[in-house]
Design an enzyme around this catalytic site. Structure first.
Site, short mmCIF file in Angstrom:
data_model
loop_
_atom_site.label_atom_id
_atom_site.label_comp_id
_atom_site.label_asym_id
_atom_site.label_seq_id
_atom_site.Cartn_x
_atom_site.Cartn_y
_atom_site.Cartn_z
N HIS A 160 1.75 4.31 6.36
CA HIS A 160 2.17 4.24 4.96
C HIS A 160 1.98 5.60 4.28
O HIS A 160 1.48 5.68 3.16
CB HIS A 160 1.41 3.15 4.21
N ASP B 226 1.69 5.41 -1.13
CA ASP B 226 2.26 4.77 0.05
C ASP B 226 3.41 5.64 0.52
O ASP B 226 3.61 6.75 0.01
CB ASP B 226 2.73 3.34 -0.27
N GLU C 12 -1.37 -1.36 9.40
CA GLU C 12 -0.01 -1.33 9.95
C GLU C 12 0.35 0.01 10.60
O GLU C 12 1.42 0.57 10.36
CB GLU C 12 1.00 -1.68 8.86
#
Length: 867
Positions: A393, A339, A464
């Site tokens: 990420h 991440d 995201e």
């Protein structure tokens, strides 16, 4: 010399005792008080150590090594407890949760009987002998003691036989040597689990008259060559049949299946029919001696996601998690390895990723580590899916591009204020217009395909994505008229092209074969607007060159396009036209996106993480997409423990109890057709690690992950009986409900409570350290800390120093916020029975702040102002 010293000691001791006896009337009250005090101290000491002893009634006499002065003091008044202590001896501790001698002594006054399918405790009397322990009563009474509950015809007797481990024989048979080897290894794990049930090792078998002379377990796999491939896929048949029959003093158990994975599940079920009676110190195990189980799962994908990027999770904890998954028949470990906080994967092809992204040299996963996890999981019936999240990420680990002449591989790394550029700090998003970004992704995909050997499923991440990150970089957005008129749609198309190019790299890494299920997280790109319409083919969108593709990659894409084109009503000339070696965006745009906008539903599977009341699941099913469910309001196991980056209750909550996990059946009330129901491949419970490390991992997972396991394996409804089909002579499970009881009680849940309690004990026995009550973990009070991200290091330090406030604790594996570790000179309150959780990205935030300050002075990119 030793004998002389011993004789001298005895003479001195005798003289002192004789003198004390002669002049006892001269002893003062103070001296007597001193003797009583010393004796009392030793009484307390030995009473505290009593838990280390086994049953004191049956142990041989053994003198303890007590200092001479203590013997003299104790001999003066002969403490009564010394008789008990002198008979104590240390023995090897049991592997299961040990009972203290006090518990054993108290427990011996009670016995248990099965009344209305429930175990009821009674005082032990002559009329109620022999004594029945709670463990034995539970295995014989009420619901079937199996987890997850079998889906097919099940018969289980209430009678049992005793056996010794040295009388157990496990044999296996399969058509191929590979499967036979796996069966032998699974049989070894089966034996190891049985050894963990009792202390085993003293050889004091006192009940051999009633024990079995032989316990024979035969495991066989019969299937076609394609079914015998020892790798788990979405098409693998995991069903099995288990029969147990007693013939005199020989017990025969047979497990048959079409695949290794089904046979392994059968052995797991058989192990749940065996238990150790803590009141029987003979070292003999017990097994239900008449059973028939036909079983197969409802869903093919039954997963558990763990995050090792926010906090590094040691390999041993990952292995132990896999053991728990195997015990509950979960079959997919979704390993969110990287991440924006860290990149611990030491890639053989791209070693710079771990060099720039790992927390430390010791906190990395080598290729050998990944292979060992995969092999450990495979023999336990679990596949491993490693996720390298992209394009969002992705921050730490990708910074090496400029120094290697590859340009910026990632953008917006550690930008502030972070809320403008990402969903959570620290920020970072891959550069979609840099050719080298895709080459690096291709190398990483090739490593993972080789190491995991999972070719039908692959997780690409994709959640995201923040378009603002790309929008502030002019080289990404471009200067075309459409980009200026509608920048959002331009960026969405750029995001779609990223998924297309990443997919082609994955296909090349997978030996030019498209995986059957390429998984992505639900996102804006999976909204109806982007999954149900086709883009305008005549659009003259001008974007920068996305790069060149080698000839073999072009051929692979052409073959894939031909295959997919047969299943879609689209223009054939889009696929059979000559394909240039150098691609520009419009070419890829026409070539791939017209299939299903950006995500082809024949290839992509969407993992839906939004709430069950959101429209995402229904929209995707209506568009005929396959889905994996991970609803945040039911199957997110990290929710409810406070906000880790600021004030407030956190991004999700409250804590999902095992009842919430177990009762979540979103497919029931959605009005799905049978075809839509078949599109649900299964589900996953997710555990993100912002506030989790190896010390709290297991208490967060179990027994809630086991509750998910039965939901996905059996999917029981309220109309199912208390444990499956049984004969009346064997076990009456239809009468679990008392005659007079409230109508609002969920009897299916109550029945599951007892079986899940047994399953939890099984998890604790082999080594799991789950200490939570079955009702669920208790959330901590939310941590409070104001925004600590600022432009300069001093501002951030001042904010943290003035506003750090960690408070509260949990009754079960409490969470100690990373702020307690970060506060190098600030005090915190609250406590934990486990080591505090440290979110490692916070340990490097000072360094990031320095980098950001230098970058801000040098870069001319406008990113807005920071308040």
């Amino acid at each position: 010399m030793g004998a002389k010293h011993s004789q001298l000691f005895l003479v001195i001791r005798y003289s002192i005792l004789k003198m004390v006896a002669k002049y006892s009337q001269l002893l003062t009250k103070r001296g007597l008080f001193f003797c009583i005090l010393v004796g009392g101290v030793f009484a307390i000491y030995f009473w505290g150590r009593l838990e280390d002893f086994t049953d004191v009634k049956s142990l041989p006499r053994r003198k303890l090594a007590v200092p001479s002065a203590m013997i003299l003091s104790l001999d003066l008044f002969r403490m009564p407890f010394m008789g008990m202590v002198s008979r104590a001896s240390y023995t090897k501790k049991r592997s299961v949760t040990p009972m203290s001698n006090l518990d054993s002594l108290l427990g011996s006054t009670w016995t248990w009987s099965c009344e209305q399918n429930q175990c009821v405790r009674h005082m032990l009397s002559e009329q109620r002998r022999p004594r029945v322990s709670l463990a034995t009563c539970t295995m014989q009474c009420g619901a079937l003691p199996l987890w997850p509950r079998p889906t097919g015809h099940t018969e289980l007797s209430a009678t049992f036989s005793k056996f010794r481990l040295d009388c157990l024989q496990v044999s296996s048979a399969a058509a191929t040597p590979k499967v036979t080897e796996l069966l032998d290894r699974a049989g070894g794990i089966f034996l190891d689990n049985l050894k963990a049930l009792s202390w085993q090792g003293q050889g004091r078998y006192q009940d051999e008259v009633r024990a079995l002379e032989a316990f024979q377990v035969k495991v066989s796999v019969s299937g076609s060559s394609s079914e015998l491939e020892p790798y788990l896929t979405l098409k693998t048949d995991e069903g099995y049949r288990l029969t147990v029959r007693k013939h005199g003093k020989t017990l025969r158990a047979t497990v048959t299946s079409g695949t290794f994975f089904g046979a392994r599940h059968g052995l797991e079920t058989l192990s749940q029919m065996i238990w150790y009676d803590e009141d029987d110190d003979s070292g003999i195990l017990r097994v239900l001696d008449n059973a028939t189980v036909d079983d197969r799962p409802v869903f093919p994908h039954r997963g558990l996601m763990i995050d090792t990027s926010r906090n590094f999770i040691p390999l041993s904890s990952i292995m132990l998690t896999i053991d728990g998954m195997a015990a509950s028949k979960l079959n997919t470990l979704h390993w969110h390895m990287t991440d924006s906080q860290s990149f611990p994967f030491d890639s053989p092809r791209v070693p710079q990723m771990a060099q720039y992204g790992a927390y430390s040299f010791d906190e990395t996963y080598s290729s050998a580590d990944v292979s060992s996890v995969v092999e450990h999981a495979r023999v336990r019936g679990v596949r491993v899916l490693v996720e390298i999240d992209a394009p969002a990420h992705a921050g730490v680990g990708w910074q090496w591009g400029p120094v290697s002449g590859k340009g910026n591989l990632t953008l917006c790394v550690n930008y502030q204020p972070w809320r403008m550029y990402c969903g959570q700090p620290p920020c970072g998003q891959l550069n979609p217009v840099n050719d080298h970004t895709y080459r690096v992704l291709g190398d990483l995909y090739a490593d993972l395909v080789e190491l995991t050997r999972t070719t039908d499923e692959f997780h690409m991440g994709g959640d995201e994505v923040d378009l603002n990150c790309w929008a502030v970089h002019k080289e990404v957005l471009g200067q075309s008229p459409k980009a200026k008129e509608n920048p959002r749609e331009t960026l969405m198309e750029l995001w779609g092209s990223f998924q297309v190019r990443a997919l082609e790299k994955l296909m090349v890494a997978n030996r030019h074969v498209m995986p059957k299920a390429v998984i992505v997280w639900s996102s804006e790109l999976t909204k109806p607007k982007y999954i149900t319409r086709s883009p305008d083919r005549d659009s003259n969108l001008e974007l920068p060159v996305l790069g060149s593709i080698a000839q073999h990659e072009t051929s692979a894409l052409a073959n894939y396009a031909t295959e997919v084109g047969r299943n879609h009503s689209i223009r054939k000339d889009l696929f059979y036209a000559p394909i240039p070696i150098t691609f520009r965006f419009p070419c890829i745009y026409i070539f791939m996106i017209n299939i299903n906008m950006y995500l082809n539903r024949e290839v992509f599977v969407v993992q839906v993480w939004g709430g069950s009341d959101w429209a995402d699941t229904a929209d995707l099913l209506n568009a005929n997409y396959r889905v994996i469910l991970s609803h945040v309001n039911a199957w997110y196991l990290d929710c409810g423990f406070g906000n880790w980056f600021g004030p407030g209750p956190g991004s999700c909550g409250p804590v999902a109890s095992w009842q919430t996990v177990y009762q979540h059946r979103p497919w029931v009330n959605m009005g799905l057709t049978s075809e839509q129901r078949a599109l649900i491949l299964g589900g996953e419970a997710c555990l993100w690690s912002e506030q989790v490390n190896q010390n709290s991992l297991e208490s967060r997972l179990w027994p809630r992950a086991a509750a998910l396991a039965e939901r996905l394996w059996t999917d029981p409804d309220a109309n199912m009986d208390g444990g499956g089909a049984t004969t009346a002579q064997q076990r009456n499970v239809s009468g679990i409900q008392p005659q007079r009881s409230p109508d609002n009680i969920d009897w299916n849940l109550r029945e599951a409570h007892g079986r899940l309690s047994l399953q939890r004990d099984r998890l604790v026995g082999p080594g799991h350290r789950s200490k939570c009550r079955l009702a669920g973990v208790v959330p901590t009070k939310s941590d409070a800390m104001s925004e600590f991200f600022g432009r300069t290091q001093k501002k951030m330090e001042d904010q943290v120093q003035s506003q750090v406030n960690t408070s509260g604790s949990s009754n079960c594996s409490p969470v100690t916020s990373w702020k307690s570790k970060f506060s190098l000179r600030w005090s915190t309150s609250g406590g934990s029975t486990c080591s505090p959780v440290t979110s490692r990205e916070i340990m490097t935030i000072l360094e990031w702040s320095k980098e950001y300050r230098v970058k801000e002075e040098d870069e001319s990119v406008s990113r807005g102002s920071t308040s």
